[in-house]
Design a protein around this motif. Structure first.
Motif, short mmCIF file in Angstrom:
data_model
loop_
_atom_site.label_atom_id
_atom_site.label_comp_id
_atom_site.label_asym_id
_atom_site.label_seq_id
_atom_site.Cartn_x
_atom_site.Cartn_y
_atom_site.Cartn_z
N VAL A 73 36.07 34.43 44.87
CA VAL A 73 37.43 34.81 45.21
C VAL A 73 38.07 33.58 45.83
CG1 VAL A 73 38.92 36.38 46.51
CG2 VAL A 73 36.68 37.17 45.69
N LEU A 74 39.16 33.11 45.25
CA LEU A 74 39.80 31.88 45.70
C LEU A 74 41.23 32.18 46.16
CD1 LEU A 74 38.75 29.55 42.72
CD2 LEU A 74 37.43 30.12 44.78
N SER A 75 41.60 31.66 47.32
CA SER A 75 42.98 31.81 47.80
C SER A 75 43.49 30.45 48.26
CB SER A 75 43.09 32.86 48.92
OG SER A 75 42.24 32.56 50.00
N ALA A 76 44.80 30.32 48.34
CA ALA A 76 45.46 29.02 48.47
C ALA A 76 45.69 28.59 49.91
CB ALA A 76 46.78 29.03 47.69
N GLY A 104 40.41 46.78 30.61
CA GLY A 104 39.05 47.24 30.83
C GLY A 104 38.97 48.31 31.89
N TRP A 105 37.78 48.81 32.08
CA TRP A 105 37.54 49.83 33.11
C TRP A 105 36.11 49.64 33.64
CZ3 TRP A 105 41.00 52.23 35.68
CH2 TRP A 105 40.70 53.39 36.43
N PRO A 106 35.86 48.49 34.29
CA PRO A 106 34.49 48.16 34.69
C PRO A 106 34.03 48.94 35.91
CG PRO A 106 36.00 46.52 35.54
CD PRO A 106 36.83 47.47 34.70
N LYS A 107 32.76 49.23 35.96
CA LYS A 107 32.15 49.85 37.13
C LYS A 107 31.26 48.79 37.78
CE LYS A 107 33.97 53.89 36.30
NZ LYS A 107 35.02 54.45 37.18
N LEU A 108 31.87 47.99 38.64
CA LEU A 108 31.18 46.87 39.25
C LEU A 108 30.54 47.29 40.56
CD1 LEU A 108 33.94 44.16 38.62
CD2 LEU A 108 31.99 44.75 37.17
N ALA A 112 38.56 41.24 43.10
CA ALA A 112 39.41 40.41 42.25
C ALA A 112 39.02 40.55 40.77
CB ALA A 112 39.33 38.95 42.69
N ARG A 113 37.72 40.54 40.50
CA ARG A 113 37.27 40.69 39.10
C ARG A 113 37.65 42.05 38.55
NH1 ARG A 113 30.93 40.80 37.27
NH2 ARG A 113 31.27 41.70 35.18
N SER A 114 37.48 43.10 39.35
CA SER A 114 37.85 44.43 38.90
C SER A 114 39.34 44.50 38.58
CB SER A 114 37.49 45.46 39.96
OG SER A 114 37.82 46.76 39.54
N ASP A 115 40.17 43.95 39.45
CA ASP A 115 41.61 43.93 39.23
C ASP A 115 41.96 43.24 37.92
OD1 ASP A 115 44.54 44.01 40.40
OD2 ASP A 115 44.19 41.94 39.79
N ALA A 116 41.36 42.06 37.69
CA ALA A 116 41.67 41.29 36.48
C ALA A 116 41.26 42.06 35.23
CB ALA A 116 40.96 39.94 36.53
N GLU A 117 40.10 42.71 35.27
CA GLU A 117 39.62 43.40 34.07
C GLU A 117 40.40 44.68 33.80
OE1 GLU A 117 35.45 43.75 33.48
OE2 GLU A 117 35.01 41.76 34.31
N VAL A 118 40.81 45.38 34.85
CA VAL A 118 41.64 46.57 34.64
C VAL A 118 42.99 46.18 34.05
CG1 VAL A 118 42.88 48.44 35.80
CG2 VAL A 118 40.50 47.97 36.40
#
Length: 303
Positions: free
Chosen positions: A263-266, A122-126, A112-118
């Motif tokens: 990671v939060l889902s409803a 951004g282009w993070p290598k997590l 989820a964090r990678s998706d948000a930053e891309v």
């Protein structure tokens, strides 16, 4: 026969549950609990079916939970009036189990964090751990827990399970404290008890392995959310993936909303097309059985 449906998810993705009721001659109405007075049956979701609500249903003969857990229904008040509470055990087991394992993967690999930053440019290598060789503790070893265990073994994980009410033969059985201390990942699959203290309070969360990941697709009240958020901020825990919360949706000031590595889902564990169909048909058929004067197949009975 008037059937009040208060949950918007009933028959959302399949016409089969409504067909079952209407072909039997039922008048199906949708709306809130304030329309209970004339209903002979009600099909509910997460509504709080209190003693007062049940008392207002002067013609009520059956309460159906469009789901598995009945903790939002005053089953004692219903029983005092001779009103059976029916539900749909097993109808969403695979759906919840698949989501639980998906959340585990998402938390471990920070998807989820990678998706948000891309998306933000951004282009993070997590980095995160591989699941193979890690230990997963499953707390609550019913239908869902057993399915999750199968997925975990397919990924090369070692599985522990804790459930004082279940026979555990296919994986190693362990106490809760042992599970928390040994597991790299902990997944909750047991019902909550309204008003009870969290199963995982601060002390239990602190006893988890440093860097461990917690997955909760069961009930929000099982976890001390403030303590969980604090331990995530401190870096004591590696991540959390949650589909259930003490208050739904979480309040604007919930500490989980901005906790790191979450990671939060409803509360979407049961939200597959197949589970929606099966769940609806199961409760519709039991509603009809009761209205015809027959015993239901899936009546909730406290143990």
């Amino acid at each position: 026969m008037r059937v009040l449906v208060t949950t918007p998810t009933f028959a959302r993705h399949s016409g089969e549950p409504l067909r079952v009721l209407r072909e039997a001659g039922c008048l199906v109405e949708t709306g809130g609990l304030d329309r209970i007075a004339e209903a002979e049956a009600m099909i509910v979701g997460m509504d709080a079916v209190t003693e007062e609500v049940i008392a207002a249903g002067r013609r009520l003969r059956v309460i159906a939970k469009h789901g598995v857990g009945v903790d939002t229904i005053d089953v004692e008040a219903a029983g005092a009036r001779g009103i059976p509470v029916v539900y749909a055990p097993g109808s969403n087991s695979r759906a919840v189990a698949e989501l639980a394992f998906g959340l585990l993967l998402a938390a471990a690999r920070k998807i989820a964090r990678s998706d948000a930053e891309v998306r933000a440019g951004g282009w993070p290598k997590l980095f995160g751990p591989e699941l193979a060789g890690r230990t997963l503790a499953i707390i609550g070893y019913g239908r869902i827990g057993r399915l999750v265990a199968g997925y975990a073994r397919a990924f090369g994980m070692t599985v522990l399970a804790h459930d004082p009410y279940a026979t555990i033969e296919d994986v190693r059985s362990a106490g809760l404290a042992e599970c928390l201390a040994e597991a790299d990942c902990v997944s909750l699959h047991l019902p909550g008890t309204p008003g009870a203290p969290p199963l995982l309070g601060r002390a239990e969360l602190e006893s988890m392995k440093p860097g461990a990941i917690l997955v909760n697709t069961a009930r929000g009240g099982l976890v001390d959310e403030a303590a969980l958020a604090a331990l995530l901020r401190e870096g004591r825990l590696g991540g959390a993936a949650l589909d259930a919360f003490a208050d739904e949706p979480p309040a604007a000031d919930s500490p989980l909303r901005d906790a790191p590595n979450t990671v939060l889902s409803a509360h979407v564990g049961a939200c597959t097309y197949e589970a929606n169909r099966d769940m609806g048909v199961m409760v519709a058929e039991d509603v009809l059985r009761v209205l015809r004067g027959e015993p239901p197949v899936n009546e909730w009975r406290s143990t």
